[in-house]
Each structure stands twice: as C-alpha cells, then as structure tokens.
Enzyme design. Structure first.
Site, mmCIF file in Angstrom:
data_model
loop_
_atom_site.group_PDB
_atom_site.id
_atom_site.type_symbol
_atom_site.label_atom_id
_atom_site.label_comp_id
_atom_site.label_asym_id
_atom_site.label_seq_id
_atom_site.Cartn_x
_atom_site.Cartn_y
_atom_site.Cartn_z
ATOM 1 N N SER A 242 0.813 -1.290 -0.005
ATOM 2 C CA SER A 242 0.022 -0.275 -0.123
ATOM 3 C C SER A 242 0.888 1.117 0.032
ATOM 4 C CB SER A 242 -1.048 -0.010 1.231
ATOM 5 O OG SER A 242 -0.300 0.524 2.361
ATOM 6 N N ASP A 243 0.309 2.515 -0.407
ATOM 7 C CA ASP A 243 1.008 3.752 -0.155
ATOM 8 C C ASP A 243 0.959 4.173 1.233
ATOM 9 O OD1 ASP A 243 2.354 6.004 -0.763
ATOM 10 O OD2 ASP A 243 1.164 6.186 -2.346
ATOM 11 N N TRP A 244 1.512 5.037 1.820
ATOM 12 C CA TRP A 244 1.617 5.411 3.089
ATOM 13 C C TRP A 244 0.245 5.369 3.610
ATOM 14 C CZ3 TRP A 244 6.176 7.079 5.800
ATOM 15 C CH2 TRP A 244 6.018 7.457 7.126
ATOM 16 N N ALA A 245 0.084 4.724 4.541
ATOM 17 C CA ALA A 245 -1.496 4.672 5.299
ATOM 18 C C ALA A 245 -2.643 4.546 4.593
ATOM 19 C CB ALA A 245 -1.689 6.089 6.139
ATOM 20 N N ALA A 246 -2.498 3.971 3.418
ATOM 21 C CA ALA A 246 -3.592 3.992 2.232
ATOM 22 C C ALA A 246 -4.726 3.156 2.796
ATOM 23 C CB ALA A 246 -3.020 3.681 0.760
#
Length: 700
Positions: A242-246
């Site tokens: 995932s992207d950051w905190a996605a």
C-alpha cells in the site's frame, strides 16, 4: 506484513525512533518485516543484526526508501529525465542510484512512478516522465532495468523496483492531490495502464497501490484492479504494497467502517504489505480466527514477501551489499557526478532563443533567487543536500568565466524563506547591476517544495516578487536570458514575451550548476524536448497533444464561434509536447514509406533524412507519430510511436528509420476488444508533436 519507519536500536537494546508516534506498540514494531526511510550501511547492518538476534525465525528485514531521482548523487527530477528522450541514459542513472543506495544498505526503492500526467496543477507531475503513455512506458522499463539489472536481484549493486501508483493516480479531479479519479474503462486501458505494464514486463519486483478511487473504489480495496487486472491480465506475481497509510484511509473514503474492515478489504484485494498503519498487525489474526478472512490469503501474502527477500539473497546474506567502505567510495564519486551532469544538461529544454545564447564572455549579470541557491534537487530528493549540490554561481565560477557578476535580486517566494523586508534593497542592487551588464541571466522559478506530493497549485505562475524583478530588469536591459527552475510546466506567457531566451532546467540535481554553465556557454548544445506541454494558461489544463477530434474542431485563425474553442485564449499550448530548440538548426526530409499497403504480419519501414543545417554540432530528437484516420470509436489526433536522438555535425546528414508493426495500431474498439482495425493511417515524423511532415498507408 507490517512496515515501520525509521526503526533503530540504541546501544542498550531499546527500540526507538519516530515510528513510536505512529501508534504501534513496541512488540508490533519488533515483529515488523520491513523498514522505511532509514539509510546508512553501518546503521542498517546494526538494525538487521539486532533484529535477527531477537527473533528465532531469523527472517531478515527488508530496507526500503524513496530513491526517486538518485540517492546522494541526485539526478534531474523524473519529468526532466523524460525530456532527455534517452532511456539508456535514464537507465544508467537508475543504476547509479542503485549502486549508491545498495552500498548504503537499502534493498528497495519506491520508483518508477509510471503515472500518466496531463494536468500541471498536480504537484506530482514532477515524479512522472510526462504526458505520453508510450514515452512513459519506455522510461518505466529503463528505470526498472537500471535498478534491478538483468541478472537477478542478487547481483551486487542492484535493488528492487516498485512501480507506482496503481492505478490512474496521475489523473486526479481538478489536479488536486489525493482526489478522486474518473476515467472511462477505455481511457484507463488505452492510456493509463500501458506504462505500468511495461515496468511489470521488465520484471519489477513490487507494485504500490494508489491513494485515489477508480470507478469510485479506493485502489487498496479494489479487487478487480489488483487481482483481475494487475495479477490476472498483467501477470504480476510480486509483492503489492500500500502507499503510506492507504489501508487505514479506506475508512476516510467511507468504504470501511473501521480499521478491521479496512484490513479485510485490502487483504482480499491482494495487498501484501500495510505501509505505516496498524490495520494488519492489529486485526488480521482476529479476522482469521473469526473466519472472516481465509488463512490462505495470509499465506499467499507472506509467501510473496518471503520470495522477495529470497530473490534479494537476504537469507544467505542479510546485509546484502551494505558496506561502509564501499559506501564512502561510491557515494557522490566523480563518475556518478559526471553522469548526473550529463543527464542534467540533456534534460534542459531551450524554449526560446533570439540569438542571445550561447554566452560568449560578455559582461554578464547573473541575478535571481536561484543564482546562489543550491536546493535545486526536487521535492522527493530525500538524501540530497545543498552542501553537495552545485549552484549556478558555483558552476559559473568552476568554469572560470570572467566578467560574471552575481546578485540575489529578490527572495524566492513570500511563502518560503525570509520575509520581504529586504526586497527593496535586493531589487535596487539587481537593477543597478543589470544596467551595467551586456547581458543578464535571470535565475527564476518555483521553490522545490511548491511541487511534489501535496503540492497542487491552482495558480502556476511565478511568485509576484520574481515577476517584479523580471519586469524591472527587462526595463533596463533587453538582453535577458531566463533560466527557469520548476517541478512542473508553468504559465510563462509574459516571460516568453519579453525575455530574449528561456531555458527550462527543471530541478536539475547535484550537478545542476555545472550543467547550466555548460549549456549557457555552449559547451553543451541543448537537446531536451518537452515531455509535457507548457500551457498557455492554467485554464487549458489538463492539456496534452493526443487529444481527440470533436464534432466541431476549431481551426486556428477562424472567427467562427460555434466550435470547440476558448473566447479569450488559444486552444494550442504555449509550447507543445516534443518541442525544444538547439543552438543549431535541423532539416527533416519528407517521410518515405516502404509500402503504401500493410498486411498484419508486415513491418512497415518509415524513413526520413535529417540534416544539421546550422554551424555547430548538435542532437535532434526525431519523433514519429501515428494517426488512425477512422475508427469504431474516436481516436487521438496522433500518438507517439517512436523516437530517435541523433547527433550530427554541421552539414552532416543521416537517415533515420522507424518500424511500424500491427501491434502498434491496436486499441480497445467499440466492443472493448484490443485490436487493430483496417483502414487509413497517417504517419508524421518531425521535431515535435505538431509536425505536419507526413505520409499515409492502409492497413489491410
């Protein structure tokens, strides 16, 4: 499956670092499988050693970081790299970045960004290589092969690549970062997916999900996108992160009630690693125990992560290439700096030149907030420093140019740095210096943090203080060269209207100042060509060359009202895709085809003669575009399908050839089948996307 940021141990074995503000317990951090953002061979070897000593499974950590356009040796931003039209050079730059970061202990970079970008308001256009799917695919492949090599990830000096952001992240509504994306299925497949596919076909080890919704479904929860298209159709077998905190943001999107449901949705979609939230580590165990999630989903995710670590050779050598002595030798070495200098010079685009360039030893005043500023390495150059970067002033002095004078002129922007208290004094000094000079070089542009993630701009002009400097200098000296720094195409109508020359240098990186001096004084002839159109006005964006014909296409110069046009500005961009000038001139001859009829098994040969008609040696980027005259659905007015950068001395000419295959003519037809349709096609070969030098053939 949990990733943390900045993890490290103190001498007494206590786990510490900025990750403790992210809400993790110490035990959760201890069992994390990867670390983001920490660098340095000695530091990462210590973390790996301490980690493996504390865990009976002895599974090594994988260390990741954003190595976007170089590590310590910083290259031009990716948008500028696209302007080189030289995938081999970009591959070389990625290989340099891999060698430096691998010696510093890293295993994986979050690059390349293969997102197609057509809206200059969006800050992250700087991370893409431009507005064309074909060109982006060439560079995405080159970067993957530069990072990973062709002999496997265990090869010394190689790191794993991560293709991002899947999918369609480059088309946010209104150009606003993290916003929704609305794309038709045909547009997604014909325009946005191909560059990702090129990177995956090149063997990219990992893929990152995008923040945005697509078809109103956030990508990190989009099973069709991740399992059916990415893994099923594209054949991707690697790790999906995932992207950051996605994953946690699925709650903010409103598709998950809480973190537990967010974890379930992401895992079912096929996301293997949860970057920087505790959704997975807090909830997957209970989801399996309750029967809400099959343990098989856990097994497949874990297996993919373990395979990546095995492919990197970490089970045999958990430190891989981390080496303090080699780190000192490789990082910012002369060879790497030479590559950075060459790439920077080749990425510069000469937008205008009324014969004032190159400079020839006249009394020249170098004025502007970017003259002495060494922060010219882009928003995502996390490991670049001004101390190791060459400014314009230093580059001019390194060259040993006489009759060069320097002044700041104004602050960079009222939003960054010092206040405007000293504005009057700076401006007065600059105007007085400009009056005494034969020529003036004005170094203007965006602050490096005015582009990049979370840096969308509705107004893409230069700051008022810089425009006031420009106007006052132009009032006392007509021989003005503007050196333009930016992370995106800007609205520079006024500048191009008054300046005698404009050189777009983007954010050029570590060797930027030396490269700028090389080009200004003619040691290097500029050969960059725009990989993204410069709009006439922000009101045009998104603007790109491959738009579609309408039922009422407007012809420039006519006065008819009821056509697809603006009343107050032109339809055409200020500078189109593929455009760029040189210190010499080139003539491209008529298009010659090997046949006028093409069967589906044929390879049609396209040939032109290119001649240097000027007085100095230089390079021309010869570009081939195709246009499908009639289709079952509307087709772009033209599409790039080939390019060749050719170096010629004065009077020298060369034959440049391209091949057209049936595969290059395919698109998703009215039935959503990926096919080519018989009929007439036009071929255009020239020096930019607006060339009319063409010929026609028929596909049988």
């Amino acid at each position: 499956m949990l990733q943390v940021s900045g993890m490290f141990y103190t001498d007494d074995g206590v786990l510490t670092g900025p990750e403790n503000t992210a809400g993790y317990t110490e035990e959760e951090i201890r069992v994390a499988g990867s670390v983001l953002g920490t660098v340095g061979a000695g530091q990462l070897k210590k973390i790996q050693r301490e980690y493996m000593e504390r865990h009976p499974h002895h599974i090594p950590l994988i260390f990741m970081a954003d190595i976007i356009n170089g590590f310590r040796t910083v290259f031009p931003i990716p948008l500028a790299q696209g302007c080189t039209f030289d995938p081999k050079l970009v591959e070389e730059g990625a290989a340099v970045a891999a060698r430096e970061s691998a010696a510093s202990g890293l295993h994986l970079t979050f690059s390349p960004m293969a997102d197609l970008v057509r809206d200059a308001r969006w800050g992250r256009v700087m991370e893409s290589t431009g507005e064309d799917a074909w060109l982006n695919g060439c560079f995405a492949r080159a970067m993957v092969e530069g990072y990973q090599g062709r002999s496997g990830l265990r090869e010394k000096g190689r790191i794993a690549a991560c293709v991002k952001h899947f999918a369609g992240y480059g088309a946010p509504t209104a150009g606003r970062d993290y916003n929704t994306v609305e794309l038709s299925e045909r547009t997604l497949r014909d325009d946005y997916l191909p560059a990702y596919k090129e990177a995956i076909d090149a063997g990219a080890a990992t893929v990152m999900t995008s923040f945005n919704t697509l078809d109103r479904i956030p990508s990190s929860a989009n099973r069709r996108l991740m399992r059916d298209i990415l893994r099923g159709e594209m054949g991707f077998e690697g790790v999906l992160i995932s992207d950051w905190a996605a994953i946690e943001e699925l709650c903010s999107h409103g598709v998950a009630r809480d973190k537990e449901e967010a974890a379930r949705l992401a895992l079912e979609a096929g996301v293997d690693i949860d970057m920087m939230t505790n959704c997975y580590c807090r909830h997957l165990k209970e989801l399996v125990e309750s029967g809400a999630v099959s343990s098989a989903l856990i097994d497949e995710a874990v297996l993919r992560i373990l395979k990546l670590k095995n492919d990197l050779g970490l089970f045999e050598d958990p430190y891989k290439d981390a080496d303090e002595r080699e780190e000192k030798v490789l990082v910012l070495c002369d060879e790497h700096r030479k590559t950075a200098r060459r790439m920077a010079a080749e990425s510069f685009v000469l937008l205008k030149n009324d014969g004032i360039l190159p400079l020839a030893g006249e009394r020249t005043a170098f004025i502007g907030p970017y003259v002495a500023n060494a922060e010219i390495y882009g928003a995502w150059s996390m490991f670049g420093t001004p101390e190791t970067t060459v400014s314009i002033e230093q580059g001019i002095k390194n060259r040993g140019c006489g009759h060069a004078y320097f002044a700041e002129g104004c602050i960079l922007s009222a939003d960054f740095g010092r206040s405007e208290e000293t504005a009057g004094k700076l401006l007065q000094e600059a105007v007085e210096l400009a009056q005494k000079a034969d020529k003036v070089v004005l170094a203007l542009g965006e602050h490096r943090l005015q582009s990049g993630e979370a840096a969308s701009r509705a107004d893409i002009t230069l700051p008022d203080c810089q425009m006031e400097l420009f106007r006052q200098v132009c009032a006392v000296n007509k021989n003005v060269v503007v050196v333009l720094f930016s992370g995106r195409p800007l609205d520079i109508r006024e500048i191009c209207g008054q300046a005698a020359a404009v050189l777009a240098v983007w954010m050029p990186g570590t060797e930027g100042g030396n490269a700028i001096a090389d080009v200004l004084f003619g040691d290097v002839n500029p050969s960059g060509r725009l990989s993204m159109s410069f709009p006439y006005s922000v009101g045009q964006v998104p603007i790109f060359y491959g738009q579609f014909r309408t039922g009422r296409p407007y012809i420039e110069g006519t006065e008819e009202k009821y056509f697809s046009r603006y009343l107050d500005i032109p339809n055409r961009p200020l500078y189109p895709f593929g455009y760029g000038l040189s210190y010499t001139t080139f003539a491209i001859g008529p298009v010659q085809l090997s046949a006028q009829q093409m069967r589906r098994t044929d390879r049609l040969r396209v040939t032109v003669t290119v001649k240097n008609t000027g007085t100095v040696g230089g390079s021309e980027v010869v570009q081939m575009y195709l246009a499908d005259v009639n289709g079952s659905v509307a087709r772009p007015v033209r599409e790039l399908r080939g390019f060749c950068k050719v170096r010629l001395e004065p009077g020298e000419e060369s034959e440049v050839s391209f091949e057209i295959t049936e595969e290059m003519l395919r698109f998703h037809d009215i039935h959503m089948d990926y096919v080519s349709e018989p009929g007439v096609f036009r071929v255009f070969v020239g020096d930019c996307s607006e060339t009319e030098n063409g010929a026609a053939f028929v596909l049988e």
